[in-house]
Design a protein around this motif. Structure first.
Motif, mmCIF file in Angstrom:
data_model
loop_
_atom_site.group_PDB
_atom_site.id
_atom_site.type_symbol
_atom_site.label_atom_id
_atom_site.label_comp_id
_atom_site.label_asym_id
_atom_site.label_seq_id
_atom_site.Cartn_x
_atom_site.Cartn_y
_atom_site.Cartn_z
ATOM 1 N N LEU A 44 -56.290 26.647 30.964
ATOM 2 C CA LEU A 44 -57.291 27.046 31.948
ATOM 3 C C LEU A 44 -57.616 25.939 32.948
ATOM 4 O O LEU A 44 -57.789 26.203 34.145
ATOM 5 C CB LEU A 44 -58.576 27.476 31.229
ATOM 6 N N CYS A 45 -57.696 24.689 32.470
ATOM 7 C CA CYS A 45 -58.248 23.641 33.326
ATOM 8 C C CYS A 45 -57.383 23.356 34.546
ATOM 9 O O CYS A 45 -57.916 23.141 35.647
ATOM 10 C CB CYS A 45 -58.480 22.375 32.506
ATOM 11 N N TRP A 46 -56.057 23.356 34.408
ATOM 12 C CA TRP A 46 -55.255 23.071 35.605
ATOM 13 C C TRP A 46 -55.412 24.180 36.636
ATOM 14 O O TRP A 46 -55.343 23.921 37.848
ATOM 15 C CB TRP A 46 -53.786 22.833 35.241
ATOM 16 N N LYS A 47 -55.680 25.388 36.153
ATOM 17 C CA LYS A 47 -55.867 26.502 37.069
ATOM 18 C C LYS A 47 -57.220 26.396 37.782
ATOM 19 O O LYS A 47 -57.312 26.623 39.003
ATOM 20 C CB LYS A 47 -55.736 27.816 36.306
ATOM 21 N N LEU A 48 -58.274 26.044 37.033
ATOM 22 C CA LEU A 48 -59.577 25.838 37.661
ATOM 23 C C LEU A 48 -59.523 24.689 38.666
ATOM 24 O O LEU A 48 -60.115 24.766 39.753
ATOM 25 C CB LEU A 48 -60.631 25.539 36.594
ATOM 26 N N ILE A 49 -58.819 23.622 38.307
ATOM 27 C CA ILE A 49 -58.689 22.481 39.219
ATOM 28 C C ILE A 49 -57.993 22.909 40.515
ATOM 29 O O ILE A 49 -58.430 22.553 41.619
ATOM 30 C CB ILE A 49 -57.929 21.340 38.524
ATOM 31 N N SER A 50 -56.910 23.674 40.392
ATOM 32 C CA SER A 50 -56.195 24.141 41.582
ATOM 33 C C SER A 50 -57.084 24.989 42.478
ATOM 34 O O SER A 50 -57.045 24.876 43.714
ATOM 35 C CB SER A 50 -54.953 24.946 41.169
ATOM 36 N N VAL A 51 -57.914 25.833 41.858
ATOM 37 C CA VAL A 51 -58.800 26.702 42.638
ATOM 38 C C VAL A 51 -59.910 25.882 43.283
ATOM 39 O O VAL A 51 -60.220 26.044 44.482
ATOM 40 C CB VAL A 51 -59.363 27.814 41.744
ATOM 41 N N GLN A 52 -60.530 24.974 42.521
ATOM 42 C CA GLN A 52 -61.642 24.199 43.064
ATOM 43 C C GLN A 52 -61.201 23.242 44.161
ATOM 44 O O GLN A 52 -61.958 22.941 45.076
ATOM 45 C CB GLN A 52 -62.349 23.429 41.946
ATOM 46 N N ARG A 53 -59.976 22.774 44.088
ATOM 47 C CA ARG A 53 -59.454 21.899 45.140
ATOM 48 C C ARG A 53 -59.011 22.674 46.369
ATOM 49 O O ARG A 53 -58.649 22.085 47.391
ATOM 50 C CB ARG A 53 -58.273 21.092 44.612
ATOM 51 N N GLY A 54 -59.023 23.983 46.288
ATOM 52 C CA GLY A 54 -58.579 24.798 47.410
ATOM 53 C C GLY A 54 -57.080 24.886 47.553
ATOM 54 O O GLY A 54 -56.581 25.357 48.581
ATOM 55 N N GLU A 55 -56.338 24.461 46.542
ATOM 56 C CA GLU A 55 -54.878 24.563 46.598
ATOM 57 C C GLU A 55 -54.422 26.017 46.463
ATOM 58 O O GLU A 55 -53.343 26.382 46.928
ATOM 59 C CB GLU A 55 -54.259 23.719 45.482
#
Length: 537
Positions: free
Chosen positions: A331-342
Motif C-alpha cells: 500500500l505505501c508505495w502506492k500512497l506515496i505515488s498518489v501523494q506526490r502527484g506522480e
C-alpha cells in the motif's frame, strides 16, 4: 541496551479539537509491527504521518516468532537491519512426525545463494524488534507518534478523514488526514466502523501457545530441530526460537477449558513430555482460537485496513506478521505515488484499489496453503492419520525430501500486473549482490533504490538501457532505474539463474519488488514500459 523509544506527543499539535487542526497525509491507527513499518515507509518518503496506539509502550509478550527474507528486504528499505540483527537467528528445519513417530515431511529453506540477499527463514524476538522499528520512526521528522490514545470513531468526506480520539487522561480531540490506515489488530474497531466484514475460510480451533526461557538443563532435553507432532491425540508444534527461547503450540481437546489450560500448573503438565518447572521459566502461556479470516473489503473511501485488521491465519508457517508487513509494503508505495502527484485522477483510484485486489487474493491463496499444512498436522482420526503418513511417504518414494518453506508462497495474480501473462509475472524478484564501481558487493536495492526497476540480462543489447532512460525522460515510469547485467555484473548469478528459469531476458519490477511482467526481446521490453506507464496515467 534498548533502542531509544519514539517521541510520544500528547499536545495540541497532534490532538486538537475544533478548527485549525493540523492536516496529515496519512493517519495510522495501531503502532504494532505493521503500523510501525507503514509509518517508517511513509515518513522516510517525506509524507506527514500521524500514528497512534492505545498502549503506552511496546507489548512485552512475544507473539510473532518467524519472519522471512522478503520482510528483511523491507527492513533493509527502512534502515533497521543492523539494529535488529541481535534478535534474529536462522529458522531450523521443521520435521513432521506421524502417528507412529516416523518422519513424514521436512520443511527447510532454499539453498544459497539466497535469492533476497538474506537468510530465507528466520526466528526472532518480537519486543526488541518492535522497539527498533519505533526508534527508526522516531528519527523521521515528519512522523508524529501518540501513545495511550484510543481512536473512537472515523468520519470521511471528499477531502480526507477525521479520527475522534480519547487519551488516557480523558482528553478528547480529533486528527485530520487525507488518508487513514487501520493497523489496530484482529479486533479492529476501525474495521467495524468502516462496515468491513470478515470472510471465514473455515478454520477454527482452540490451541495453547507457550513460550519458555529454558536453562541449560532444559535445552539439553529438547530436540535440535523444530518439530510438528502430527499425532491424533494431541497435535502440537515445537519451535526453536532465538537463544534460549522455545515455543510450543499445543492443540486443546474437545471439552478442555482454555482458561484452565493457560494456568501455570496445567501448562507445565502439558509440557511434561519435554520439560519440568526446573528446566526453565514460563514467559507466556495463552489460549487462542486459531482462525482463517480475510476482510471482504480492504478500502472504504479514504480508509484502508492492513495486518491483523485485514486477516488472520493459522500459525503453521509463521506468516502472520509477514502478511501484515507485505500489506503495508504494497500500500505505501502506492500512497506515496498518489501523494506526490506522480499518479492522478482515475489512475490514482485504480492504483489504490489494486491494493485490496492484490492483497486479498494473495492472503486467501496463502491461507489456503497454510490450511493444507495444518490439515497434515491436525488430523484427529487415527486411521486417516495413518493413511496420511503412508501417502506422504509414498509420494516421496519412502525417502523424505526437503521442501523449502518459500515454495509455499504464492505469486500475485491480481491488480497492477502486465495484461499478458508471462513467466515470472507476479513473483517476488530477487535481490542480488552487485559489484559497485570499486568491485565491492552491494545489494540491488541499495544500488538502484526501491522505485520502478528494469532489469536486463546479458543477452539483451546494452542500448536497451538507453532506450529505457529515454522512455523515462519522455514521461514514462516515475523514477525508473535500469540495471543491465552486462554493465554491472552480479556476484552470485542469482538474477541470471532467475531469468533462465523464467525463460526471459528482462523483468520490469515494481517498487514493492514484485514483477510487473517479463520480456524476451527489445520489443517486449518496450511494450512493458509503455503498458506500465499507461496504467499510471
Amino acid at each position: 541496551m534498548s533502542p531509544t523509544p519514539p517521541k510520544a506527543c500528547a499536545g495540541s499539535a497532534a490532538v486538537t479539537g475544533g478548527g485549525g487542526e493540523e492536516i496529515y497525509d496519512v493517519a495510522i491507527t495501531g503502532f504494532g509491527p505493521a503500523g510501525a513499518v507503514a509509518a517508517a515507509l511513509l515518513g522516510q518518503a517525506g509524507l506527514k504521518v500521524w500514528v497512534g496506539d492505545r498502549l503506552p509502550d511496546v507489548y512485552e509478550i512475544p507473539r510473532a516468532i518467524a519472519l522471512d527474507h522478503e520482510i528483511m528486504r523491507v527492513f533493509q528499505q527502512i534502515g533497521v537491519v543492523e539494529a535488529i540483527a541481535p534478535y534474529f537467528e536462522p529458522f531450523t528445519n521443521s520435521e513432521y512426525f506421524g502417528v507412529d513417530g516416523q518422519l513424514i515431511r521436512r520443511m527447510t529453506m532454499v539453498a544459497p545463494p539466497y535469492p533476497q540477499g538474506y537468510t530465507p527463514s528466520l526466528v526472532f524476538t518480537q519486543p526488541p524488534v518492535e522497539r527498533a522499528l519505533r526508534a527508526r520512526v522516531a528519527e523521521l521528522p515528519t512522523v508524529t507518534v501518540v501513545l495511550s490514545t484510543e481512536v473512537l470513531d472515523l468520519h470521511q468526506d471528499a477531502d480526507g478523514v477525521s479520527l475522534d480520539l480519547r487519551q488516557a487522561d480523558g482528553t478528547v480531540g480529533q486528527v485530520r488526514a487525507r488518508w487513514a490506515l487501520a493497523c489496530d489488530g484482529g479486533s479492529s474497531g476501525l474495521r467495524s466502523r468502516l462496515g468491513i466484514g470478515l470472510i471465514d475460510l473455515d478454520f477454527d480451533e482452540p490451541w495453547l501457545v507457550v513460550d519458555v526461557l529454558c536453562n541449560e538443563r532444559g535445552l539439553a532435553k529438547l530436540p535440535r530441530t523444530s518439530v510438528q507432532y502430527c499425532e491424533p491425540a494431541r497435535p502440537c508444534t515445537y519451535v526453536i526460537g532465538p537463544g534460549a527461547h522455545r515455543r510450543w503450540e499445543i492443540s486443546l481437546q474437545p471439552g478442555e477449558d482454555p482458561r484452565e489450560a493457560a494456568t501455570p500448573e496445567r501448562t507445565w503438565a502439558l509440557l511434561s513430555r519435554w520439560l519440568t518447572p526446573e528446566d526453565g521459566t514460563l514467559w507466556r502461556q495463552s489460549s487462542y482460537r486459531f482462525h482463517a479470516l480475510v476482510a471482504d473489503r480492504w478500502r472504504v473511501g479514504r480508509a484502508f485496513v492492513a495486518g491483523d485488521a485485514a486477516h488472520m491465519q493459522p500459525p503453521f508457517l509463521g506468516q502472520g506478521m509477514c502478511q501484515g508487513v507485505r500489506d503495508v509494503a504494497n500500500l505505501c508505495w502506492k500512497l506515496i505515488s498518489v501523494q506526490r502527484g506522480e499518479v492522478r485522477g482515475a489512475a490514482a483510484e485504480r492504483l489504490l484499489d489494486s491494493y485490496g485486489a492484490e492483497r486479498q487474493a494473495h492472503v486467501r491463496e496463502l491461507t489456503t496453503r497454510i490450511k493444507a499444512v495444518g490439515a497434515v498436522i491436525c488430523e484427529r482420526d487415527v486411521a486417516r492419520a495413518r493413511e496420511r503418513d503412508a501417502r506422504l511417504l509414498a509420494d516421496c518414494g519412502g525417502v523424505v525430501r526437503d521442501t523449502p518453506r518459500q515454495d509455499v508462497l504464492p505469486p500475485l495474480t491480481q491488480g497492477l500486473l502486465a495484461a499478458q501473462d508471462s513467466p515470472g509475472r507476479g513473483l517476488l524478484f530477487p535481490q542480488p549482490w552487485l559489484k559497485d564501481g570499486t568491485g565491492r558487493p552491494v545489494r540491488l536495492d541499495h544500488a538502484l533504490g526501491t522505485g520502478w526497476r528494469l532489469v536486463l540480462g546479458e543477452g539483451l543489447p546494452p542500448s536497451l538501457a538507453d532506450l529505457a532512460a529515454g522512455a523515462e525522460a519522455g514521461g514514462g515510469l516515475p523514477g525508473l532505474a535500469v540495471l543491465h547485467l552486462g554493465r554491472q555484473p552480479e556476484t552470485e548469478g542469482v538474477v541470471a539463474a532467475w531469468l533462465d528459469r523464467q525463460r526471459c531476458h528482462a523483468a520490469l519490477v515494481r517498487p514493492d519488488h514484485y514483477v510487473f511482467g517479463t520480456a524476451t526481446d527489445a520489443a517486449g521490453v518496450t511494450a512493458l514500459l509503455q503498458e506500465a506507464a499507461a496504467a499510471l496515467c
